[in-house]
Design a protein around this motif. Structure first.
Motif, PDB file in Angstrom:
ATOM      1  N   ALA A   1      13.305  -7.804  17.599  1.00 36.30           N
ATOM      2  CA  ALA A   1      13.620  -7.721  18.838  1.00 36.30           C
ATOM      3  C   ALA A   1      13.131  -8.710  19.749  1.00 36.30           C
ATOM      4  N   ASP A   2      13.638  -9.182  20.608  1.00 33.95           N
ATOM      5  CA  ASP A   2      13.482 -10.991  21.312  1.00 33.95           C
ATOM      6  C   ASP A   2      14.399 -11.109  22.453  1.00 33.95           C
ATOM      7  N   ARG A   3      13.167 -10.963  23.627  1.00 33.44           N
ATOM      8  CA  ARG A   3      13.938 -10.986  24.961  1.00 33.44           C
ATOM      9  C   ARG A   3      14.554 -12.429  25.103  1.00 33.44           C
TER      10      ARG A   3
ATOM     11  N   GLU B   1      12.879 -35.231  16.495  1.00 34.45           N
ATOM     12  CA  GLU B   1      12.554 -34.931  15.428  1.00 34.45           C
ATOM     13  C   GLU B   1      11.460 -34.674  14.860  1.00 34.45           C
ATOM     14  N   GLY B   2      11.367 -34.238  13.889  1.00 39.80           N
ATOM     15  CA  GLY B   2       9.717 -33.546  13.625  1.00 39.80           C
ATOM     16  C   GLY B   2      10.163 -32.385  13.041  1.00 39.80           C
ATOM     17  N   PHE B   3      10.809 -31.227  12.948  1.00 38.18           N
ATOM     18  CA  PHE B   3       9.914 -30.521  12.095  1.00 38.18           C
ATOM     19  C   PHE B   3      10.866 -30.054  10.424  1.00 38.18           C
TER      20      PHE B   3
ATOM     21  N   GLY C   1       3.142 -16.280  12.621  1.00 39.43           N
ATOM     22  CA  GLY C   1       2.672 -17.010  13.891  1.00 39.43           C
ATOM     23  C   GLY C   1       1.634 -17.390  14.167  1.00 39.43           C
ATOM     24  N   ASN C   2       1.977 -18.062  16.228  1.00 45.82           N
ATOM     25  CA  ASN C   2       1.612 -18.352  17.385  1.00 45.82           C
ATOM     26  C   ASN C   2       0.558 -17.681  17.824  1.00 45.82           C
ATOM     27  N   CYS C   3       1.242 -16.551  17.630  1.00 46.24           N
ATOM     28  CA  CYS C   3       0.119 -15.506  18.813  1.00 46.24           C
ATOM     29  C   CYS C   3      -0.836 -14.801  17.740  1.00 46.24           C
TER      30      CYS C   3
ATOM     31  N   ILE D   1       1.976 -27.350  12.984  1.00 50.26           N
ATOM     32  CA  ILE D   1       3.632 -27.741  12.514  1.00 50.26           C
ATOM     33  C   ILE D   1       4.582 -26.665  11.944  1.00 50.26           C
ATOM     34  N   VAL D   2       5.574 -25.982  11.834  1.00 50.70           N
ATOM     35  CA  VAL D   2       6.096 -24.852  11.759  1.00 50.70           C
ATOM     36  C   VAL D   2       6.331 -24.554  10.552  1.00 50.70           C
ATOM     37  N   ASP D   3       6.298 -25.615   9.696  1.00 48.02           N
ATOM     38  CA  ASP D   3       6.131 -25.224   8.338  1.00 48.02           C
ATOM     39  C   ASP D   3       5.486 -24.129   8.533  1.00 48.02           C
TER      40      ASP D   3
END
Ligand SMILES: Cc1cc2nc3c(=O)[nH]c(=O)nc-3n(C[C@H](O)[C@H](O)[C@H](O)COP(=O)(O)OP(=O)(O)OC[C@H]3O[C@@H](n4cnc5c(N)ncnc54)[C@H](O)[C@@H]3O)c2cc1C
Length: 295
Positions: A33-35, A49-51, A269-271, A277-279
């Motif tokens: 689920a995502d808002r 770019e950079g991901f 993830g970020n929580c 870096i997303v990877d």
């Protein structure tokens, strides 16, 4: 009431990767689920770019990375609910969701929290003066410029030289705006070297170290700030019509505040922690998911 084995809250990079890796591991009762209307979390607004260097061996933009995640999601039968906010989570392993205006309940066995992060605002900083229009966080500015195509101002001052601060400084420059300076309280920029070279050096944006904003001026619209050199104590007034606050991210964990540490709750993830870096966020989300499912 909806029932699922695994509820994943947040369809950013971490949430999608976690859901897909759970599905691949044999868990076929998943609700994601995502808002937001579209999947990818923060990625669709990051046009630079950079991901994906570690995962795909080449640099992608945020939307390109989000599209790859989206494709991996589409290859599963995971129940994906966009425009769905998870409002609360209870000890009884139930969640209340708001989906397109209606409330519903979800019962689950395990929950993966992937709600990302929020930005520190000017309210978190010891800055005196007024709070007029024209003050934005870097993420807000990025969303308004890149997705909503808004014109935020002409003479821009940026507080903070992390990746967000440097990337938004370049974005404003590419928009033809005058970036007066990036201010940094430390003696060194705080983001990645590649962003310093690509954004600050390449765009010739002035950066002032050991300097911070102490006061905002203006009624209605910001007209300037007072800055202070932290070594000499010297103060200076700088006219500007836009101030960008880029002083960091805080893991978004409001939903699970007060729940303690139940054995059915995992964070990715970020929580969980802020990933530059997303990877790395994705790799760790997959690892944590495997651990969550093996219990
Ligand atoms: C400006 C910026 C530039 C970056 N640049 C790079 C780069 O160049 N290279 C790189 O590798 N990495 C970069 N990163 C880092 C990378 O983008 C992040 O680490 C990663 O995307 C975080 O993913 P996430 O899934 O944890 O969080 P997010 O992408 O923030 O996703 C969280 C999701 O949770 C949803 N959500 C939150 N609360 C709820 C709720 N109650 N109910 C329902 N949904 C909810 C949100 O809508 C959101 O979709 C950058 C990050 C930022 C902010």
């Amino acid at each position: 009431m909806i029932h699922c084995e695994l509820l994943v809250v947040g369809a950013g990079a971490a949430g999608i990767s976690a859901a897909v890796s759970a599905w691949k591991a044999g868990c076929h009762s998943i609700l994601l689920a995502d808002r937001a209307v579209q999947p990818g979390g923060i990625l669709p607004q990051c046009l630079h770019e950079g991901f994906g260097i570690a995962t795909f061996g080449k640099e992608l933009t945020g939307p390109e990375y989000a599209a790859k995640l989206s494709e991996s999601l589409q290859r599963t039968d995971i129940l994906y609910y966009p425009e769905t906010e998870v409002l609360s989570i209870a000890h009884e392993k139930t969640a209340v969701i708001s989906r397109r205006g209606a409330l519903d309940q979800v019962g689950f066995e395990k929950l993966l929290l992937a709600t990302g992060s929020r930005e520190k605002t000017i309210g978190a900083l010891p800055i005196a003066g007024t709070r007029p229009a024209g003050i934005f966080t870097a993420g807000q500015a990025q969303e308004r410029i890149n997705l909503l195509h808004q014109d935020l101002g002409q003479n821009i001052l940026i507080l903070g030289s992390g990746d967000l601060g440097m990337i938004i400084a370049r974005r404003f420059t590419l928009e033809g705006k005058h970036v007066i300076a990036v201010l940094e309280q430390n003696a060194h920029y705080s983001g990645m070297a590649r962003n310093y070279h690509r954004c600050i050096e390449a765009c010739r944006i002035p950066i002032r170290f050991r300097t911070t904003v102490t006061e905002v001026h203006g009624t209605g619209r910001i007209c300037g700030v007072t800055i202070r050199n932290l070594e000499t104590g010297e103060r200076e007034q700088i006219p500007c019509d836009t101030l960008i606050i880029a002083v960091g991210l805080i893991p978004e964990r409001e939903l699970v505040r007060g729940l303690g540490d139940p054995d059915w709750l995992y964070s990715v993830g970020n929580c969980r922690q802020i990933y530059d870096i997303v990877d790395s966020a994705v790799a760790e989300a997959e690892q944590i998911t495997r651990k969550a499912l093996s219990l």
